[in-house]
Design a protein around this motif. Structure first.
Motif, PDB file in Angstrom:
ATOM      1  N   PRO A  86       0.820  -1.232   0.000  1.00  0.00           N
ATOM      2  CA  PRO A  86       0.000   0.000   0.000  1.00  0.00           C
ATOM      3  C   PRO A  86       0.846   1.272   0.000  1.00  0.00           C
ATOM      4  N   TRP A  87       1.638   1.456  -1.036  1.00  0.00           N
ATOM      5  CA  TRP A  87       2.545   2.604  -1.081  1.00  0.00           C
ATOM      6  C   TRP A  87       1.815   3.938  -1.122  1.00  0.00           C
ATOM      7  N   HIS A  88       0.568   3.939  -1.637  1.00  0.00           N
ATOM      8  CA  HIS A  88      -0.183   5.202  -1.705  1.00  0.00           C
ATOM      9  C   HIS A  88      -0.434   5.804  -0.320  1.00  0.00           C
ATOM     10  N   ALA A  89      -0.355   4.976   0.709  1.00  0.00           N
ATOM     11  CA  ALA A  89      -0.540   5.494   2.066  1.00  0.00           C
ATOM     12  C   ALA A  89       0.658   6.319   2.532  1.00  0.00           C
ATOM     13  N   PHE A  90       1.819   6.080   1.912  1.00  0.00           N
ATOM     14  CA  PHE A  90       3.055   6.705   2.387  1.00  0.00           C
ATOM     15  C   PHE A  90       3.709   7.646   1.373  1.00  0.00           C
ATOM     16  N   ARG A 125       6.299   2.560 -10.424  1.00  0.00           N
ATOM     17  CA  ARG A 125       5.172   2.180 -11.276  1.00  0.00           C
ATOM     18  C   ARG A 125       3.874   2.092 -10.470  1.00  0.00           C
ATOM     19  N   ALA A 126       3.973   1.627  -9.227  1.00  0.00           N
ATOM     20  CA  ALA A 126       2.773   1.458  -8.406  1.00  0.00           C
ATOM     21  C   ALA A 126       2.156   2.790  -7.997  1.00  0.00           C
ATOM     22  N   VAL A 127       2.988   3.815  -7.809  1.00  0.00           N
ATOM     23  CA  VAL A 127       2.495   5.091  -7.291  1.00  0.00           C
ATOM     24  C   VAL A 127       2.581   6.207  -8.321  1.00  0.00           C
TER      25      VAL A 127
END
Length: 373
Positions: A86-90, A125-127
């Protein structure tokens, strides 16, 4: 329902039990904590995260675990595990790519640079990060820890930012300064609570003195600074209060002395920046020459000269330790704790020393010696 975090609180290896004791006294130690080499791990919410960052005098850093430990044996598996966290949290979309700190031990993926490249790409790529944004930054980009041990991957993100030992008051240092967190650990081991006078006869720039009085007064070491976690997208608008602990021993007295007038001026500046004028007295001179000004029953805690740049056979170093041991032989009312890598120089008739702690200070193995009366 508040978010629960798995937290790792780091400390200099060898001081883990002191950290656990401190957090227990602060009411911050959950029942599920686990001691690790170089720190301890526990679970808690945002309030616990805030309190750990603001109130611990001993902690060097605080990390939030990202995902659970996962077996990884090839780059494809590594990228897949990283991508689903959950990289969007950080991390902020379009923001700078994080800095990476990678360690690989006894794993099939042993090349840390190759691991860092794959992890960085998967996170970007994820964020949808700006991978060029942090090339010339000043260290403000988020810091992600990547640890591979026996093919098990653990990801963590730094919650602190600037290291916790940087309290903000120490702008001038001597030749071999002691980190504030290590000074606090020595004082805790010595049982200092501000109820009697403290004397540091080799005070240098005054770190032990400032840490002693600030701790006795209950001033939270991180009460007036910001932390990296306040910039996480998931915590937007939920910045912590800049709280300080209650004043518990405003009359605490610390006395520092040193023969070097230059470092005494630095100590005076640091004491003033810490807001401790009137609580810290500074004296110029060798320990023997100022000893008569030290109250009976004082607690002596010091960090005398030692290190690779000093030969243990040098006349100056031997003379310094001889003066200290002669002083302690004469002043039997003083309780003494000495941090040094040259413990053999403390040997003297009628003085019995015992090692209370061992740890590394700036790459040098040192011990905190307690004088047993």
């Amino acid at each position: 329902m508040s978010t629960r975090y798995r937290l790792f609180i780091s400390i200099t290896p060898g001081l883990e039990s002191l950290l656990a004791a401190e957090l227990g006294e602060l009411g911050l130690l959950t029942s599920s904590f686990e001691l690790r080499t170089g720190g301890l791990e526990l679970a808690g919410d945002l309030e616990l995260l805030k309190a750990l960052c603001r109130c611990s005098r001993l902690a060097e850093g605080v990390r939030v675990r990202v995902g659970k430990p996962t077996a990884v044996r090839d780059f494809k598996a590594l990228e897949a595990v990283v991508a689903r966290q959950p990289w969007h949290a950080f991390l902020r979309r379009g923001g700078p790519a994080p800095r990476l700190r990678v360690s690989c031990e006894r794993s099939k993926l042993y090349h840390s640079d190759a691991v860092a490249e794959r992890v960085a790409g998967a996170i970007a790529r994820a964020v949808d990060l700006d991978v060029e944004a942090n090339r010339d930054d000043d260290g403000e980009a988020p810091l992600v820890h990547v640890r591979l041990v026996r093919d098990e991957l653990q990801l963590s993100i730094d919650a602190v930012g600037e290291r916790l030992h940087r309290r903000g008051y120490r702008r001038h240092v001597g030749q071999a300064p002691l980190r504030e967190t290590l000074a606090a650990a020595c004082l805790r081991a010595a049982g200092y609570r501000g109820r009697r006078a403290l004397w540091d006869p080799f005070c240098g720039s005054g770190t032990l003195l400032c840490e002693a009085v600030l701790a006795a007064r209950g001033v939270a070491p991180g009460g007036a600074r910001e932390f990296a976690f306040t910039r996480w997208p998931s915590l937007a608008g939920r910045a912590p209060d800049a709280t300080r602990g209650p004043l518990t021993a405003a009359s605490a007295l610390a006395i520092g002395s040193d023969r070097d007038h230059g470092v005494l001026r630095a100590a005076q500046t640091n004491v003033a920046r810490a807001g401790l004028r009137g609580a810290v007295a500074l004296l110029a001179g060798e320990p023997q020459s100022v000893a008569d000004q030290i109250p009976a029953g004082a607690l002596l805690v010091c960090n005398p000269p030692y290190g690779r740049r000093l030969s243990r056979s040098s006349r100056e170093l031997v003379a310094t330790y001889r003066q200290l041991t002669e002083l302690l032989t004469r002043r039997r009312d003083l309780e003494a704790w000495v941090l040094t890598s040259a413990g053999e120089l403390l040997r003297a008739p009628r003085l019995c020393w015992e090692v209370a702690l061992r740890f590394d200070n700036r790459g040098l193995r040192v011990a905190l010696w307690q004088l047993r009366r």
